[in-house]
Design an enzyme around this catalytic site. Structure first.
Site, PDB file in Angstrom:
ATOM      1  N   THR A 172      11.379  15.745  13.767  1.00 15.76           N
ATOM      2  CA  THR A 172      12.772  16.051  14.063  1.00 15.76           C
ATOM      3  C   THR A 172      13.663  14.991  13.426  1.00 15.76           C
ATOM      4  OG1 THR A 172      12.749  14.783  16.127  1.00 15.76           O
ATOM      5  CG2 THR A 172      12.086  17.102  16.246  1.00 15.76           C
ATOM      6  N   LYS A 227      33.552  18.245  28.697  1.00 13.36           N
ATOM      7  CA  LYS A 227      33.880  18.570  30.090  1.00 13.36           C
ATOM      8  C   LYS A 227      35.229  17.963  30.429  1.00 13.36           C
ATOM      9  CE  LYS A 227      31.722  19.286  34.550  1.00 13.36           C
ATOM     10  NZ  LYS A 227      30.497  19.105  35.363  1.00 13.36           N
ATOM     11  N   GLU A 268      11.079  22.529  16.208  1.00 12.82           N
ATOM     12  CA  GLU A 268      10.080  22.894  17.213  1.00 12.82           C
ATOM     13  C   GLU A 268       9.742  24.375  17.200  1.00 12.82           C
ATOM     14  OE1 GLU A 268      12.278  19.259  18.907  1.00 12.82           O
ATOM     15  OE2 GLU A 268      12.725  21.007  17.663  1.00 12.82           O
TER      16      GLU A 268
END
Length: 540
Positions: A185, A440, A330
């Protein structure tokens, strides 16, 4: 009772054998590191891969040993790629765009024994050489070069090594569950993690990738994989090309827009694969060079969300259908692909366009679900409205990371992707954001991807990233980091006004910061973590 059918293991070598047997003279055209073009075909690739395999056999390596490649998309890289996996070793493709510390880590973690490399990477290898003592042999993927030998005396040269080897080699009949390749990754949240693919998973992934509702490939296609082979196997394109027997145009290190336009037009490329930043560069170059890319009938966009304006531009200006896809290392990487279903053909063009904006639906072999991670992974409805954590299962999905004992799955056997998404009843996936990139504000979530898509739709913006900046009252507020187009000027006020009536007022970003360039990861994704470090306190 077992079925009474012939059994043959699913092996990577069988892909190359098929291409050589039934598509022998199909062209493979490759740009070398010096800019020259090399012309071969599937028969030539197969013969030289077998020469390479005979050389590897002489090294007396053990099955499963890792052999690394540090190379661009070119014919020699494909030859070594098939030779390594086909011989029973593990082909570890290394991303040269990682930080040196990350490169050292993954080479040591994989315990690679041999390193094939393009000569452009000699300075990089020299910088890390003393930290990778496990590499026993350095092989330059080129003819003899005195400057390379002087800079890296340990180097031996690929062409010299294989020229005396036979072009005949019997690929071993391996267990299809044994490892074929290793990818890491990008390491955006710590050290890169290794994903170890098997021959079986790779072949099943290749079958699924070729389907009409996936890449929709045939032997008539001419494919240009712009996504590098060190980025999840160029999304599997060299495997897919061999299975279908289509032609390959390999761009080498020249991934700039002008070079890609030239390759597409000169070799009549029909399909190409790449990340959005690549396509943005291609669009700019095509317009500058007055090319309509007449041969290109579809392009595949993955790696990050494709701005709607880009899909529209490709269709309107170049008559090219954009296939929006989603995946990850993945997942080998194919997770979902966007193609219209039969029932969508009666919709208006606008309605069809809206369907095509999502990341699509999974092919056979993949299952996806959305869960409420804060409520014991409770499954959510596929109503196209509820959003939750995206989880995935399938024949080519990681089970555990390389070298780690712990399973990488939930208790009930799903892999959590780290994405937040909604999904409708047909399985069309709409990814809102990476969980770590959601903003948020005052207890309400804002999608950075949605805000980026709006900014990218402005004709005077070339690239835009949206990050969460700390706010003394609302905890977080969105800030746009944008690169202006060279064709015109734009002010902060103008861009913020562009958001009016496109989203709720409270979601409109608080600030725009114009920069010359947005930092990119080794796979072409915007480095939002770096942007948050640089601009996260800009509202305080």
């Amino acid at each position: 009772m077992y079925g009474q059918m012939m059994y043959q293991p699913l092996l990577v070598s069988s892909l190359l054998e098929h291409a050589a047997n039934y598509h022998a003279d199909t062209p493979i055209i490759s740009k070398n590191t010096d800019g020259s073009m090399h012309h071969t075909d599937w028969a030539g690739i197969s013969s030289r891969a077998k020469q390479c395999a005979n050389f590897l056999k002489s090294l007396h390596l053990e099955q499963g040993d890792r052999i690394a490649t540090l190379a661009w998309n070119n014919h020699r890289h494909i030859e070594t790629w098939y030779a390594i996996s086909g011989s029973g070793y593990v082909c570890h493709t290394i991303n040269p765009r990682l930080f040196p510390e990350q490169l050292i880590y993954i080479i040591q973690d994989a315990q690679d024994k041999v390193l094939f490399f393009d000569q452009t990477f000699v300075p990089l290898i020299n910088a890390i050489k003393k930290h990778i003592p496990n590499i026993e042999l350095f092989i330059c993927l080129d003819t003899y070069n005195e400057s390379v030998k002087e800079a890296l005396p340990e180097t031996v040269f690929y062409e010299e090594l294989i020229q005396s080897q036979s072009g005949h080699f019997d690929w071993p009949e391996l267990d299809e569950l044994c490892a074929s390749s290793l990818c890491y990754t990008s390491g955006t949240t710590g050290n890169p993690k290794g994903v170890l693919y098997s021959h079986r998973s790779t072949l099943l992934h290749t079958f699924a990738s070729c389907l009409p509702d996936s890449l929709n490939l045939s032997s008539k296609d001419i494919m240009l994989p712009v996504v590098p082979m060190f980025h999840v196997h160029a999304w599997g394109s060299p495997y897919v090309a061999a299975m279908m027997g289509c032609s390959l145009i390999l761009p080498g290190s020249a991934l700039d827009g002008d070079s890609l336009v030239q390759l597409i037009d000169q070799y009549k490329v029909t399909v190409s694969l790449g990340v959005p930043t690549i396509w943005q560069s291609l669009i700019s170059s095509a317009k500058k060079l007055n090319s309509t890319l007449p041969s290109l009938n579809r392009n595949v966009v993955g790696g990050s969300a494709c701005p709607p304006s880009m899909i529209e531009t490709f269709k309107t200006d170049f008559n090219c259908d954009t296939i929006h896809a989603w995946g990850m290392t993945e997942a080998s990487p194919l997770g979902t692909v966007n193609h219209l279903k039969g029932k969508h053909l009666n919709l208006s063009k606008t309605e069809q366009f809206n369907v095509r904006l999502s990341q699509g639906r999974p092919p056979f072999g993949i299952r996806i679900r959305l869960v409420d991670a804060e409520n014991d992974n409770k499954p959510l409805s596929n109503n196209g409205i509820e959003t939750g954590n995206l989880q995935i299962q399938g024949h080519w999905i990681v089970n555990r990371y390389y070298g780690q004992e712990n399973i990488a799955l939930t208790e009930d056997g799903w892999f959590d992707t780290g994405d937040i998404a909604s999904m409708n009843q047909d399985g069309f996936l709409n990814i809102s954001d990476r969980a770590k990139d959601l903003i948020k504000s005052g207890g309400e979530w804002i999608s950075s991807v949605e805000l980026e898509n709006i900014a990218m739709a402005h004709p005077k913006i070339d690239m835009a990233a949206v990050i969460a900046a700390y706010h003394p009252r609302w905890d977080e507020r969105p800030v746009v980091i944008a690169v202006k187009s060279t064709t015109g000027q734009i002010t902060e006020t103008e861009l913020l006004e562009f958001y009016q009536d496109k989203i709720a007022k409270w979601q409109i970003p608080d600030k725009v910061i114009f920069v010359d360039a947005i930092p990119l990861s080794g796979t072409g994704k915007m480095l939002k973590r770096k942007l948050r470090e640089d601009y996260g306190n800009t509202l305080i």
